[in-house]
Motif scaffolding. Sequence first.
Motif, mmCIF file in Angstrom:
data_model
loop_
_atom_site.group_PDB
_atom_site.id
_atom_site.type_symbol
_atom_site.label_atom_id
_atom_site.label_comp_id
_atom_site.label_asym_id
_atom_site.label_seq_id
_atom_site.Cartn_x
_atom_site.Cartn_y
_atom_site.Cartn_z
ATOM 1 N N SER A 1 -16.173 -17.558 8.721
ATOM 2 C CA SER A 1 -16.624 -16.206 8.362
ATOM 3 C C SER A 1 -15.438 -15.267 8.160
ATOM 4 N N ASN A 2 -14.412 -15.393 8.995
ATOM 5 C CA ASN A 2 -13.225 -14.553 8.827
ATOM 6 C C ASN A 2 -12.517 -14.854 7.510
ATOM 7 N N GLY B 1 -0.172 -12.197 0.802
ATOM 8 C CA GLY B 1 0.032 -12.257 2.243
ATOM 9 C C GLY B 1 -0.406 -10.997 2.949
ATOM 10 N N LEU B 2 -0.014 -9.854 2.429
ATOM 11 C CA LEU B 2 -0.377 -8.584 3.059
ATOM 12 C C LEU B 2 -1.882 -8.354 2.998
ATOM 13 N N HIS B 3 -2.499 -8.742 1.886
ATOM 14 C CA HIS B 3 -3.949 -8.571 1.735
ATOM 15 C C HIS B 3 -4.690 -9.442 2.743
ATOM 16 N N ILE B 4 -4.217 -10.661 2.950
ATOM 17 C CA ILE B 4 -4.866 -11.565 3.904
ATOM 18 C C ILE B 4 -4.742 -11.033 5.325
ATOM 19 N N GLY C 1 -7.315 -11.190 12.846
ATOM 20 C CA GLY C 1 -7.208 -12.219 13.874
ATOM 21 C C GLY C 1 -6.039 -13.165 13.641
ATOM 22 N N SER C 2 -6.073 -14.291 14.356
ATOM 23 C CA SER C 2 -4.987 -15.256 14.249
ATOM 24 C C SER C 2 -4.935 -15.912 12.871
ATOM 25 N N SER C 3 -6.099 -16.129 12.261
ATOM 26 C CA SER C 3 -6.118 -16.737 10.928
ATOM 27 C C SER C 3 -5.432 -15.834 9.913
#
Length: 215
Positions: A45-46, A75-78, A84-86
């Motif tokens: 879901s994340n 990368g910044l968007h993610i 969270g950790s993901s």
Amino acid sequence: MTTMEMSLTRPDLERWILDFAHQIIEQHVVLSDLDAASGDADHGSNMERGMSALLQSVPGWDSTALPGEFLKQVGLHIVSSVGGSSGALYGTIFLRMARTVGDAPSINAGLLSDAFEAAAQGVVERGNVKQGDKTMYDALAPSVQALRAQLTAKKSPSEALQSAAAAAEAGRDATADMVARKGKSSYAREKSRGFIDPGATSVAMLIRSAARTLG
């Protein structure tokens, strides 16, 4: 195709990222089900939330951006959309790739391999992990090793990426026999054995998407 004949630009990278995003969205329930075995059941879901946001945002980004700048944006968007950790780990993957690519106008196979190696090292540092800990790194590390080995053996970029994808999938499958040593899954101890790690599963999807779109 020789190593020097690969010349990836921003549109190529966009094709890869959007393909990966679609794969995550299609498989997010499977990823969360895997996470439910020993984690919070939220990996899918994340990731789905972040990838859906990417699908909406990427087409509006600067189409003339250099590859490194595009990877940095991803990368910044993610980091901001997955959370969270993901989010932190996937953000690290793309930010380390961006740093390695720098302001190169295009990415050849050797630079792509360097970028993936930097990404893997970033995951080691960010997550304090090693192979055998039952994490995403168990799929990422062998794929990076396979990519470099195949290119060193003068295989084509397409062959090298296919080998990297196969290695990632083998690494993913191998996590079923491991006991989680990192993250919330580590609290499950022996109960985590018998289930494939969700992070390794999504990384295998990332590398398979690269083989499908960049080779």
